[in-house]
Design a protein around this motif. Structure first.
Motif, PDB file in Angstrom:
ATOM      1  N   SER A  98     -51.149 -72.083  -8.985  1.00 25.25           N
ATOM      2  CA  SER A  98     -49.750 -71.705  -8.813  1.00 25.25           C
ATOM      3  C   SER A  98     -49.141 -71.285 -10.145  1.00 25.25           C
ATOM      4  O   SER A  98     -48.447 -70.255 -10.230  1.00 25.25           O
ATOM      5  N   GLY A  99     -49.410 -72.050 -11.183  1.00 29.24           N
ATOM      6  CA  GLY A  99     -48.889 -71.706 -12.505  1.00 29.24           C
ATOM      7  C   GLY A  99     -49.437 -70.398 -13.031  1.00 29.24           C
ATOM      8  O   GLY A  99     -48.703 -69.601 -13.634  1.00 29.24           O
ATOM      9  N   SER A 100     -50.707 -70.148 -12.784  1.00 31.96           N
ATOM     10  CA  SER A 100     -51.287 -68.885 -13.261  1.00 31.96           C
ATOM     11  C   SER A 100     -50.681 -67.690 -12.535  1.00 31.96           C
ATOM     12  O   SER A 100     -50.472 -66.633 -13.132  1.00 31.96           O
ATOM     13  N   MET A 101     -50.365 -67.861 -11.266  1.00 26.23           N
ATOM     14  CA  MET A 101     -49.742 -66.766 -10.520  1.00 26.23           C
ATOM     15  C   MET A 101     -48.276 -66.578 -10.908  1.00 26.23           C
ATOM     16  O   MET A 101     -47.775 -65.456 -10.919  1.00 26.23           O
ATOM     17  N   ALA A 102     -47.592 -67.657 -11.247  1.00 25.80           N
ATOM     18  CA  ALA A 102     -46.222 -67.529 -11.758  1.00 25.80           C
ATOM     19  C   ALA A 102     -46.237 -66.765 -13.083  1.00 25.80           C
ATOM     20  O   ALA A 102     -45.425 -65.865 -13.310  1.00 25.80           O
ATOM     21  N   TYR A 103     -47.189 -67.125 -13.954  1.00 21.16           N
ATOM     22  CA  TYR A 103     -47.336 -66.413 -15.223  1.00 21.16           C
ATOM     23  C   TYR A 103     -47.632 -64.937 -14.981  1.00 21.16           C
ATOM     24  O   TYR A 103     -47.038 -64.061 -15.614  1.00 21.16           O
ATOM     25  N   ALA A 104     -48.557 -64.660 -14.068  1.00 20.94           N
ATOM     26  CA  ALA A 104     -48.903 -63.266 -13.765  1.00 20.94           C
ATOM     27  C   ALA A 104     -47.691 -62.505 -13.254  1.00 20.94           C
ATOM     28  O   ALA A 104     -47.454 -61.361 -13.653  1.00 20.94           O
ATOM     29  N   TYR A 105     -46.917 -63.137 -12.383  1.00 23.56           N
ATOM     30  CA  TYR A 105     -45.753 -62.439 -11.833  1.00 23.56           C
ATOM     31  C   TYR A 105     -44.735 -62.124 -12.926  1.00 23.56           C
ATOM     32  O   TYR A 105     -44.282 -60.986 -13.047  1.00 23.56           O
ATOM     33  N   PHE A 106     -44.390 -63.129 -13.726  1.00 18.36           N
ATOM     34  CA  PHE A 106     -43.315 -62.923 -14.701  1.00 18.36           C
ATOM     35  C   PHE A 106     -43.749 -62.145 -15.930  1.00 18.36           C
ATOM     36  O   PHE A 106     -42.916 -61.490 -16.559  1.00 18.36           O
ATOM     37  N   SER A 107     -45.030 -62.162 -16.288  1.00 17.99           N
ATOM     38  CA  SER A 107     -45.456 -61.426 -17.478  1.00 17.99           C
ATOM     39  C   SER A 107     -45.954 -60.017 -17.162  1.00 17.99           C
ATOM     40  O   SER A 107     -45.796 -59.114 -17.984  1.00 17.99           O
ATOM     41  N   VAL A 108     -46.549 -59.817 -15.988  1.00 16.77           N
ATOM     42  CA  VAL A 108     -47.127 -58.519 -15.660  1.00 16.77           C
ATOM     43  C   VAL A 108     -46.233 -57.722 -14.704  1.00 16.77           C
ATOM     44  O   VAL A 108     -45.947 -56.551 -14.943  1.00 16.77           O
ATOM     45  N   HIS A 109     -45.792 -58.359 -13.629  1.00 15.93           N
ATOM     46  CA  HIS A 109     -45.103 -57.625 -12.571  1.00 15.93           C
ATOM     47  C   HIS A 109     -43.594 -57.529 -12.758  1.00 15.93           C
ATOM     48  O   HIS A 109     -43.011 -56.457 -12.592  1.00 15.93           O
TER      49      HIS A 109
END
Length: 143
Positions: A80-91
């Motif tokens: 979950s944390g890795s996907m939150a990071y991906a969303y806020f840093s990449v998308h």
């Protein structure tokens, strides 16, 4: 009590278990596709590159653990944390809403894994075999 509600309550651990298996499998497939070029048609990531390779390792590893239900809550928290990071840093820098920035998968995985953190693995998980079932047997504390 309502018979339908009783039936649904009895099936709840199995529904959660099925949800866990499907989410874990889909997540692991993303990692396998990024690392090995299998189960997908996209390019692979170069070993050791930040953050793509590390994200793919987390996807494969945490996805597999969630799939089999081993260390489920911890693996789901990491995922979950890795996907939150991906969303806020990449998308998110590309647009405010997931439909604008192609971040639907990241947002959905983030929230699905967070749900698993709070609900637990459900039925048919290896956590129960290795002692995680003790937590499920405890009586809830009255407020």
């Amino acid at each position: 009590m309502n018979p339908l509600t009783d039936r649904l309550r009895q099936a709840q651990p199995y529904a959660l278990g099925l949800f866990r298996v499907v989410i874990g499998l889909l997540f692991a497939c993303h990692g396998a596709a990024s690392l090995f070029g299998v189960l997908g048609d996209g390019p692979t990531v170069t070993a050791g590159t930040w953050p793509g390779w590390y994200a793919a390792v987390i996807q494969l590893g945490a996805g597999a653990l969630v799939l089999v239900g081993l260390g489920t809550r911890s693996a789901a928290f990491l995922a979950s944390g890795s996907m939150a990071y991906a969303y806020f840093s990449v998308h998110q820098p590309e647009g405010l809403f997931p439909l604008q920035n192609s971040g639907e998968a990241s947002a959905l995985f983030c929230w699905a894994f967070l749900l698993i953190v709070f609900t637990g693995p459900g039925a048919l998980a290896l956590d129960g075999v290795f002692g995680g079932a003790r937590e499920e047997r405890r009586e809830p504390v009255a407020a």
